[in-house]
Write a protein that holds these residues in place. Sequence first.
Motif, PDB file in Angstrom:
ATOM      1  N   UNK A   1      32.484  12.991  13.970  1.00 37.39           N
ATOM      2  CA  UNK A   1      32.287  12.319  15.259  1.00 37.39           C
ATOM      3  C   UNK A   1      30.888  12.535  15.820  1.00 37.39           C
ATOM      4  N   UNK A   2      30.020  13.115  15.023  1.00 37.12           N
ATOM      5  CA  UNK A   2      28.659  13.395  15.460  1.00 37.12           C
ATOM      6  C   UNK A   2      27.753  12.210  15.137  1.00 37.12           C
ATOM      7  N   UNK A   3      26.831  11.884  16.045  1.00 31.09           N
ATOM      8  CA  UNK A   3      25.927  10.742  15.852  1.00 31.09           C
ATOM      9  C   UNK A   3      25.065  10.884  14.611  1.00 31.09           C
ATOM     10  N   UNK A   4      24.836  12.114  14.147  1.00 27.55           N
ATOM     11  CA  UNK A   4      24.013  12.322  12.954  1.00 27.55           C
ATOM     12  C   UNK A   4      24.723  11.896  11.681  1.00 27.55           C
ATOM     13  N   UNK A   5      26.066  11.790  11.749  1.00 22.55           N
ATOM     14  CA  UNK A   5      26.847  11.554  10.530  1.00 22.55           C
ATOM     15  C   UNK A   5      27.784  10.351  10.641  1.00 22.55           C
ATOM     16  N   UNK A   6      27.794   9.697  11.786  1.00 22.04           N
ATOM     17  CA  UNK A   6      28.653   8.527  11.922  1.00 22.04           C
ATOM     18  C   UNK A   6      28.277   7.455  10.892  1.00 22.04           C
ATOM     19  N   UNK A   7      29.254   6.671  10.435  1.00 23.67           N
ATOM     20  CA  UNK A   7      28.962   5.642   9.423  1.00 23.67           C
ATOM     21  C   UNK A   7      27.845   4.690   9.829  1.00 23.67           C
TER      22      UNK A   7
ATOM     23  N   UNK B   1       0.841  -1.191   0.000  1.00 25.65           N
ATOM     24  CA  UNK B   1       0.000   0.000   0.000  1.00 25.65           C
ATOM     25  C   UNK B   1       0.877   1.242   0.000  1.00 25.65           C
ATOM     26  N   UNK B   2       0.342   2.381  -0.416  1.00 26.71           N
ATOM     27  CA  UNK B   2       1.135   3.614  -0.367  1.00 26.71           C
ATOM     28  C   UNK B   2       1.339   4.073   1.073  1.00 26.71           C
ATOM     29  N   UNK B   3       2.579   4.327   1.426  1.00 29.98           N
ATOM     30  CA  UNK B   3       2.847   4.892   2.746  1.00 29.98           C
ATOM     31  C   UNK B   3       4.033   5.836   2.682  1.00 29.98           C
ATOM     32  N   UNK B   4       4.047   6.753   3.652  1.00 27.30           N
ATOM     33  CA  UNK B   4       5.115   7.739   3.794  1.00 27.30           C
ATOM     34  C   UNK B   4       5.596   7.695   5.237  1.00 27.30           C
ATOM     35  N   UNK B   5       6.885   7.461   5.414  1.00 27.05           N
ATOM     36  CA  UNK B   5       7.500   7.512   6.734  1.00 27.05           C
ATOM     37  C   UNK B   5       8.318   8.801   6.778  1.00 27.05           C
ATOM     38  N   UNK B   6       7.777   9.800   7.487  1.00 24.43           N
ATOM     39  CA  UNK B   6       8.403  11.116   7.455  1.00 24.43           C
ATOM     40  C   UNK B   6       8.705  11.648   8.830  1.00 24.43           C
ATOM     41  N   UNK B   7       9.697  12.518   8.897  1.00 29.08           N
ATOM     42  CA  UNK B   7       9.994  13.143  10.165  1.00 29.08           C
ATOM     43  C   UNK B   7      11.431  13.584  10.281  1.00 29.08           C
ATOM     44  N   UNK B   8      11.820  13.847  11.517  1.00 24.68           N
ATOM     45  CA  UNK B   8      13.189  14.215  11.854  1.00 24.68           C
ATOM     46  C   UNK B   8      13.948  12.924  12.114  1.00 24.68           C
ATOM     47  N   UNK B   9      14.748  12.521  11.133  1.00 26.90           N
ATOM     48  CA  UNK B   9      15.497  11.271  11.241  1.00 26.90           C
ATOM     49  C   UNK B   9      16.817  11.445  11.989  1.00 26.90           C
ATOM     50  N   UNK B  10      17.250  12.693  12.192  1.00 30.67           N
ATOM     51  CA  UNK B  10      18.518  12.948  12.861  1.00 30.67           C
ATOM     52  C   UNK B  10      19.664  12.160  12.226  1.00 30.67           C
ATOM     53  N   UNK B  11      19.616  12.044  10.898  1.00 35.04           N
ATOM     54  CA  UNK B  11      20.682  11.401  10.141  1.00 35.04           C
ATOM     55  C   UNK B  11      20.950  12.224   8.881  1.00 35.04           C
ATOM     56  N   UNK B  12      22.210  12.509   8.645  1.00 35.48           N
ATOM     57  CA  UNK B  12      22.658  13.185   7.431  1.00 35.48           C
ATOM     58  C   UNK B  12      23.046  12.093   6.438  1.00 35.48           C
ATOM     59  N   UNK B  13      22.310  11.922   5.339  1.00 32.21           N
ATOM     60  CA  UNK B  13      22.561  10.770   4.471  1.00 32.21           C
ATOM     61  C   UNK B  13      23.912  10.771   3.767  1.00 32.21           C
ATOM     62  N   UNK B  14      24.300  11.918   3.179  1.00 32.20           N
ATOM     63  CA  UNK B  14      25.485  11.960   2.325  1.00 32.20           C
ATOM     64  C   UNK B  14      26.257  13.263   2.576  1.00 32.20           C
ATOM     65  N   UNK B  15      27.526  13.328   2.155  1.00 27.99           N
ATOM     66  CA  UNK B  15      28.314  14.550   2.359  1.00 27.99           C
ATOM     67  C   UNK B  15      27.665  15.802   1.783  1.00 27.99           C
ATOM     68  N   UNK B  16      26.952  15.670   0.675  1.00 29.87           N
ATOM     69  CA  UNK B  16      26.323  16.845   0.067  1.00 29.87           C
ATOM     70  C   UNK B  16      25.129  17.356   0.866  1.00 29.87           C
ATOM     71  N   UNK B  17      24.755  16.627   1.921  1.00 28.72           N
ATOM     72  CA  UNK B  17      23.619  17.024   2.754  1.00 28.72           C
ATOM     73  C   UNK B  17      24.034  17.792   4.005  1.00 28.72           C
ATOM     74  N   UNK B  18      25.288  18.227   4.068  1.00 26.46           N
ATOM     75  CA  UNK B  18      25.762  19.009   5.211  1.00 26.46           C
ATOM     76  C   UNK B  18      26.818  19.997   4.724  1.00 26.46           C
ATOM     77  N   UNK B  19      26.850  21.168   5.341  1.00 31.97           N
ATOM     78  CA  UNK B  19      27.692  22.243   4.831  1.00 31.97           C
ATOM     79  C   UNK B  19      29.180  21.964   4.939  1.00 31.97           C
ATOM     80  N   UNK B  20      29.620  21.217   5.942  1.00 32.55           N
ATOM     81  CA  UNK B  20      31.045  20.953   6.154  1.00 32.55           C
ATOM     82  C   UNK B  20      31.193  19.547   6.721  1.00 32.55           C
TER      83      UNK B  20
END
Length: 260
Positions: A168-174, A143-162
């Motif tokens: 060492x941040x939990x949002x960007x750790x591997x 069925x169609x569904x959307x899981x949306x919200x604040x994931x507190x995860x930066x997916x890729x390098x282009x998704x953060x300014x620096x």
Amino acid sequence: MKIATWNVNSLKARQEHLIRWLGEFNPDVVLLQELKGVAENFPMLEVNAAGYEAAVVGQKTYNGVAILSKTPIEITAERLPGEEDDEQARYVEGIVQGENGGVRVGCIYLPNGNPAPGDKYDYKLRWMRRLYAHAKELLKTEEPFVLGGDYNVIPEPEDVYAPQKWTRDALYLPESRNALRWIVNLGLTDAFRACNAEGGRYSWWDYRSGSWDRDEGCRIDHLLLSPQAADRLVDSGIDKTPRGWDKPSDHTPVWCELSS
């Protein structure tokens, strides 16, 4: 159907912003995070007057999530399965009606996880494993569904300014990024990235150090679509307008539009 997600960072502090934004942006469904209040204190009368029903899972002082919809909401879950003693208000799920039937929406406030390593980071990764398992079960419904919200995860390098400042941040750790990738690779679609190839587009800016003025942010608010929802994806974007208002949330809304 226009679906948006927004971490309001205290609904009590941002109630006027929410009502103003609902009137100006006119979404059909809104997923709210970090209400920072119990359900009894949710401004139901004001939200109803703005034209929306609401399903709220609140918590005193911390967390708190809600679904707002122009049509009635059939609540299907008020917590993420997998850890029965987890009382943090981080998930609510329901079915909302569109012109072509129902769409299931899950509102997510994923743990921040800092400092890492530590108990908070362990909880974040457990929560993501639970979300993986739940998304896998939802996909079986076809069925169609959307899981949306604040994931507190930066997916890729282009998704953060620096990126080098976040290693060492939990949002960007591997481990965090890999856990999100596992969820997406079940067959979900990142609505924003599907419609916007360029980097440097953000949904969160730190209150400190003039980050907003210099556009030094990161993209941590996501809308993940099932294949049936992705087939209906028309457009997706980030509405930066509320972040520029007086005393704003540090997040700004992210939205997608599904065809009827």
